[in-house]
Design a protein around this motif. Sequence first.
Motif, PDB file in Angstrom:
ATOM      1  N   ALA A 106       3.728 -11.993 -15.401  1.00  9.60           N
ATOM      2  CA  ALA A 106       3.914 -10.988 -16.447  1.00  9.60           C
ATOM      3  C   ALA A 106       4.081  -9.595 -15.860  1.00  9.60           C
ATOM      4  CB  ALA A 106       2.722 -11.010 -17.401  1.00  9.60           C
ATOM      5  N   GLY A 107       3.519  -9.367 -14.710  1.00 12.39           N
ATOM      6  CA  GLY A 107       3.628  -8.097 -14.024  1.00 12.39           C
ATOM      7  C   GLY A 107       3.165  -8.266 -12.589  1.00 12.39           C
ATOM      8  N   TYR A 108       3.233  -7.208 -11.821  1.00  8.81           N
ATOM      9  CA  TYR A 108       2.894  -7.300 -10.404  1.00  8.81           C
ATOM     10  C   TYR A 108       2.078  -6.076  -9.982  1.00  8.81           C
ATOM     11  CZ  TYR A 108       6.202 -11.078 -10.372  1.00  8.81           C
ATOM     12  OH  TYR A 108       6.817 -12.262 -10.668  1.00  8.81           O
ATOM     13  N   VAL A 109       1.401  -6.212  -8.873  1.00  7.68           N
ATOM     14  CA  VAL A 109       0.663  -5.100  -8.280  1.00  7.68           C
ATOM     15  C   VAL A 109       1.105  -4.946  -6.835  1.00  7.68           C
ATOM     16  CG1 VAL A 109      -1.339  -5.391  -9.790  1.00  7.68           C
ATOM     17  CG2 VAL A 109      -1.285  -6.575  -7.583  1.00  7.68           C
ATOM     18  N   VAL A 110       0.902  -3.755  -6.297  1.00  7.93           N
ATOM     19  CA  VAL A 110       1.257  -3.473  -4.904  1.00  7.93           C
ATOM     20  C   VAL A 110       0.044  -2.871  -4.210  1.00  7.93           C
ATOM     21  CG1 VAL A 110       2.745  -2.157  -3.342  1.00  7.93           C
ATOM     22  CG2 VAL A 110       3.686  -3.102  -5.460  1.00  7.93           C
ATOM     23  N   GLY A 111      -0.260  -3.395  -3.032  1.00  6.78           N
ATOM     24  CA  GLY A 111      -1.309  -2.833  -2.195  1.00  6.78           C
ATOM     25  C   GLY A 111      -0.707  -2.251  -0.937  1.00  6.78           C
ATOM     26  N   VAL A 112      -1.098  -1.032  -0.586  1.00  8.02           N
ATOM     27  CA  VAL A 112      -0.518  -0.329   0.556  1.00  8.02           C
ATOM     28  C   VAL A 112      -1.630   0.130   1.499  1.00  8.02           C
ATOM     29  CG1 VAL A 112       0.909   1.621   1.308  1.00  8.02           C
ATOM     30  CG2 VAL A 112       1.362   0.516  -0.900  1.00  8.02           C
ATOM     31  N   ASP A 113      -1.428  -0.094   2.785  1.00 10.11           N
ATOM     32  CA  ASP A 113      -2.283   0.491   3.814  1.00 10.11           C
ATOM     33  C   ASP A 113      -1.439   1.527   4.539  1.00 10.11           C
ATOM     34  OD1 ASP A 113      -3.912   1.212   5.887  1.00 10.11           O
ATOM     35  OD2 ASP A 113      -4.017  -0.770   6.819  1.00 10.11           O
ATOM     36  N   ALA A 114      -1.608   2.795   4.165  1.00 10.89           N
ATOM     37  CA  ALA A 114      -0.856   3.882   4.795  1.00 10.89           C
ATOM     38  C   ALA A 114      -1.687   4.436   5.940  1.00 10.89           C
ATOM     39  CB  ALA A 114      -0.522   4.963   3.776  1.00 10.89           C
ATOM     40  N   GLY A 115      -1.796   3.655   7.009  1.00 12.03           N
ATOM     41  CA  GLY A 115      -2.618   4.024   8.145  1.00 12.03           C
ATOM     42  C   GLY A 115      -1.986   5.112   8.989  1.00 12.03           C
ATOM     43  N   TRP A 116      -2.741   5.494  10.017  1.00 17.66           N
ATOM     44  CA  TRP A 116      -2.292   6.573  10.891  1.00 17.66           C
ATOM     45  C   TRP A 116      -1.008   6.182  11.623  1.00 17.66           C
ATOM     46  CZ3 TRP A 116      -5.958   9.028  15.142  1.00 17.66           C
ATOM     47  CH2 TRP A 116      -5.343  10.168  15.667  1.00 17.66           C
ATOM     48  N   HIS A 117      -0.982   4.988  12.186  1.00 16.14           N
ATOM     49  CA  HIS A 117       0.156   4.556  12.990  1.00 16.14           C
ATOM     50  C   HIS A 117       0.961   3.421  12.354  1.00 16.14           C
ATOM     51  CE1 HIS A 117      -1.494   7.066  16.037  1.00 16.14           C
ATOM     52  NE2 HIS A 117      -2.528   6.288  16.280  1.00 16.14           N
ATOM     53  N   ARG A 118       0.428   2.803  11.297  1.00 15.99           N
ATOM     54  CA  ARG A 118       1.095   1.633  10.725  1.00 15.99           C
ATOM     55  C   ARG A 118       0.998   1.692   9.207  1.00 15.99           C
ATOM     56  NH1 ARG A 118      -0.376  -4.560  10.128  1.00 15.99           N
ATOM     57  NH2 ARG A 118      -2.322  -3.682   9.368  1.00 15.99           N
ATOM     58  N   VAL A 119       2.115   1.435   8.549  1.00 11.66           N
ATOM     59  CA  VAL A 119       2.150   1.374   7.092  1.00 11.66           C
ATOM     60  C   VAL A 119       2.552  -0.032   6.688  1.00 11.66           C
ATOM     61  CG1 VAL A 119       3.191   2.280   4.976  1.00 11.66           C
ATOM     62  CG2 VAL A 119       2.787   3.810   6.922  1.00 11.66           C
ATOM     63  N   THR A 120       1.742  -0.689   5.863  1.00 17.25           N
ATOM     64  CA  THR A 120       2.075  -2.016   5.350  1.00 17.25           C
ATOM     65  C   THR A 120       1.942  -2.000   3.834  1.00 17.25           C
ATOM     66  OG1 THR A 120      -0.204  -2.837   5.548  1.00 17.25           O
ATOM     67  CG2 THR A 120       1.257  -3.179   7.438  1.00 17.25           C
ATOM     68  N   ALA A 121       2.734  -2.852   3.192  1.00 19.85           N
ATOM     69  CA  ALA A 121       2.686  -2.973   1.736  1.00 19.85           C
ATOM     70  C   ALA A 121       2.900  -4.427   1.358  1.00 19.85           C
ATOM     71  CB  ALA A 121       3.755  -2.097   1.081  1.00 19.85           C
ATOM     72  N   SER A 122       2.164  -4.884   0.351  1.00 13.74           N
ATOM     73  CA  SER A 122       2.313  -6.251  -0.159  1.00 13.74           C
ATOM     74  C   SER A 122       2.433  -6.230  -1.666  1.00 13.74           C
ATOM     75  CB  SER A 122       1.113  -7.124   0.243  1.00 13.74           C
ATOM     76  OG  SER A 122       1.158  -7.458   1.606  1.00 13.74           O
ATOM     77  N   VAL A 123       3.190  -7.179  -2.182  1.00  9.76           N
ATOM     78  CA  VAL A 123       3.394  -7.341  -3.613  1.00  9.76           C
ATOM     79  C   VAL A 123       2.733  -8.635  -4.035  1.00  9.76           C
ATOM     80  CG1 VAL A 123       5.087  -7.532  -5.476  1.00  9.76           C
ATOM     81  CG2 VAL A 123       5.584  -6.115  -3.460  1.00  9.76           C
ATOM     82  N   ALA A 124       1.913  -8.584  -5.083  1.00  9.95           N
ATOM     83  CA  ALA A 124       1.236  -9.786  -5.573  1.00  9.95           C
ATOM     84  C   ALA A 124       1.416  -9.900  -7.079  1.00  9.95           C
ATOM     85  CB  ALA A 124      -0.258  -9.748  -5.233  1.00  9.95           C
ATOM     86  N   ASP A 125       1.409 -11.152  -7.574  1.00 17.56           N
ATOM     87  CA  ASP A 125       1.442 -11.340  -9.025  1.00 17.56           C
ATOM     88  C   ASP A 125       0.029 -11.166  -9.580  1.00 17.56           C
ATOM     89  OD1 ASP A 125       0.029 -13.789  -8.700  1.00 17.56           O
ATOM     90  OD2 ASP A 125       1.888 -14.938  -8.591  1.00 17.56           O
ATOM     91  N   LEU A 126      -0.140 -11.360 -10.870  1.00 18.51           N
ATOM     92  CA  LEU A 126      -1.424 -11.067 -11.498  1.00 18.51           C
ATOM     93  C   LEU A 126      -2.482 -12.132 -11.236  1.00 18.51           C
ATOM     94  CD1 LEU A 126      -0.292  -9.508 -14.889  1.00 18.51           C
ATOM     95  CD2 LEU A 126      -0.794  -8.399 -12.703  1.00 18.51           C
ATOM     96  N   ALA A 127      -2.086 -13.204 -10.568  1.00 14.84           N
ATOM     97  CA  ALA A 127      -3.066 -14.188 -10.110  1.00 14.84           C
ATOM     98  C   ALA A 127      -3.486 -13.917  -8.675  1.00 14.84           C
ATOM     99  CB  ALA A 127      -2.499 -15.601 -10.229  1.00 14.84           C
ATOM    100  N   GLY A 128      -2.894 -12.893  -8.057  1.00 15.51           N
ATOM    101  CA  GLY A 128      -3.243 -12.524  -6.687  1.00 15.51           C
ATOM    102  C   GLY A 128      -2.396 -13.168  -5.615  1.00 15.51           C
ATOM    103  N   ALA A 129      -1.418 -13.987  -5.985  1.00 15.72           N
ATOM    104  CA  ALA A 129      -0.548 -14.620  -4.990  1.00 15.72           C
ATOM    105  C   ALA A 129       0.455 -13.600  -4.462  1.00 15.72           C
ATOM    106  CB  ALA A 129       0.194 -15.805  -5.601  1.00 15.72           C
ATOM    107  N   GLU A 130       0.519 -13.464  -3.137  1.00 20.01           N
ATOM    108  CA  GLU A 130       1.425 -12.499  -2.531  1.00 20.01           C
ATOM    109  C   GLU A 130       2.836 -13.062  -2.427  1.00 20.01           C
ATOM    110  OE1 GLU A 130       0.028 -10.447   0.946  1.00 20.01           O
ATOM    111  OE2 GLU A 130      -2.076 -10.757   0.385  1.00 20.01           O
ATOM    112  N   HIS A 131       3.826 -12.202  -2.716  1.00 17.92           N
ATOM    113  CA  HIS A 131       5.222 -12.639  -2.723  1.00 17.92           C
ATOM    114  C   HIS A 131       6.107 -11.881  -1.750  1.00 17.92           C
ATOM    115  CE1 HIS A 131       4.738 -15.301  -6.210  1.00 17.92           C
ATOM    116  NE2 HIS A 131       3.934 -14.377  -6.696  1.00 17.92           N
ATOM    117  N   GLY A 132       5.627 -10.785  -1.197  1.00  7.12           N
ATOM    118  CA  GLY A 132       6.450 -10.041  -0.256  1.00  7.12           C
ATOM    119  C   GLY A 132       5.638  -8.982   0.469  1.00  7.12           C
TER     120      GLY A 132
END
Length: 408
Positions: free
Chosen positions: A87-113
């Motif tokens: 139905a929708g998605y959430v994004v989690g980002v770690d904008a660290g000092w030297h490394r930036v990562t981002a993940s996309v998950a559905d509302l059940a918590g399964a990561e898709h990208g």
Amino acid sequence: MTSTAVVSSSQVLRRANAAAVLHTAWDGVPFTASDVIATTGLTRSTVLGLCDDLATSGWIIELADARSAGAYSKGRPARRYAFNAAAGYVVGVDAGWHRVTASVADLAGAEHGTAERVLSEQQTDPALRRTTVLATVEEALEHAGVSPEAVLVLVAGVPAPTDARGASPANHDFWTRMNPGLGDVLAHPGRTVVVENDANLAAVAEGAVGAGRGLTSFGVLLSGERFGSGLIVDGELLRGRTGGAGELRLLDLVEGVGGPEGLGYVARDMVREAVSAGTVPRDSALLRAGREGPDAEHVFAAALNGDAVATEIVARLADRLARVCAVIATMLDLERIVVAGAIAPASEPVVTQATTLLEEYTHPPFPTIVASELGADVVRTGALHRALALVRANPLSFTLPITTPPRQ
């Protein structure tokens, strides 16, 4: 009571009942009206009406009826539903000092990208940082096959304290470079954006799926370049006036520590000192670590293999870690300190010795020190859990986009 008040009261009650039905469905297990009635106590007609509303808005989907699913063969078949994780998605980002990562998950918590980009120590320009963080999020969404409009909540972790608005104190150059208005950069119509201290998100992750699970009072110590802590006390995350409750500048005043530099930074510094002093034997593994020289992981591995210089460095790091943990744990009466971050999986030699030393610096009941198993993903994991919790806490405050299931 006026008719307007009656209508308003009725709408509030229906919304509350709809939220109750939705929370019953959230674990994804197919359910019937009878299942919801047993959980909520609502009438069958109310439940069926609410399920129709939730299906129309996209929160749940209707499945084949119970007879078609083989649940029973007599009587009228029961309608079956399930939570719509897409139905929708959430994004989690770690904008660290030297490394930036981002993940996309559905509302059940399964990561898709997931996407990752690296910044060097020289790349501290705020404009470049904003561009890099936004590009990483966009790349993660592209990998997931999810449109920006489908994101309900985005949570980003930064190595800086943040207030309730996601802003960092303006009187500290490093903090403003690490969080150069990222909340505005990541904003999008219909999306909730939260910018949070990275150690706080690490604590969220450890409490949800890591070494803090089941505990009410524990601390998480990010220990790479600089020490930073996320603190859970009596089940609540400590924040402070400007979000700086876990900042460890007080380590400047702690004997045997002298500053907030983390295990990774100090390990490299100690090796450089040993090499400059000529105390590292020519056959030491520390001299075979490549062009950039040995990092903390090299030191820990060499110590496990009996390297004398590495063993001494590990002992000094363990004493430093024990003193830091003693300050935090004693002050807040914590049960456990979790050493987290990318360095954590390799830090067991230091953690083991620090745990023993901690009994010299504290009093019973002694806190424990453990190494996190979440590794470099701990902040991003915490960001996803925080984002999902925000949706789940008040789901009907979000307007769902028209979405299609992500690419598998």
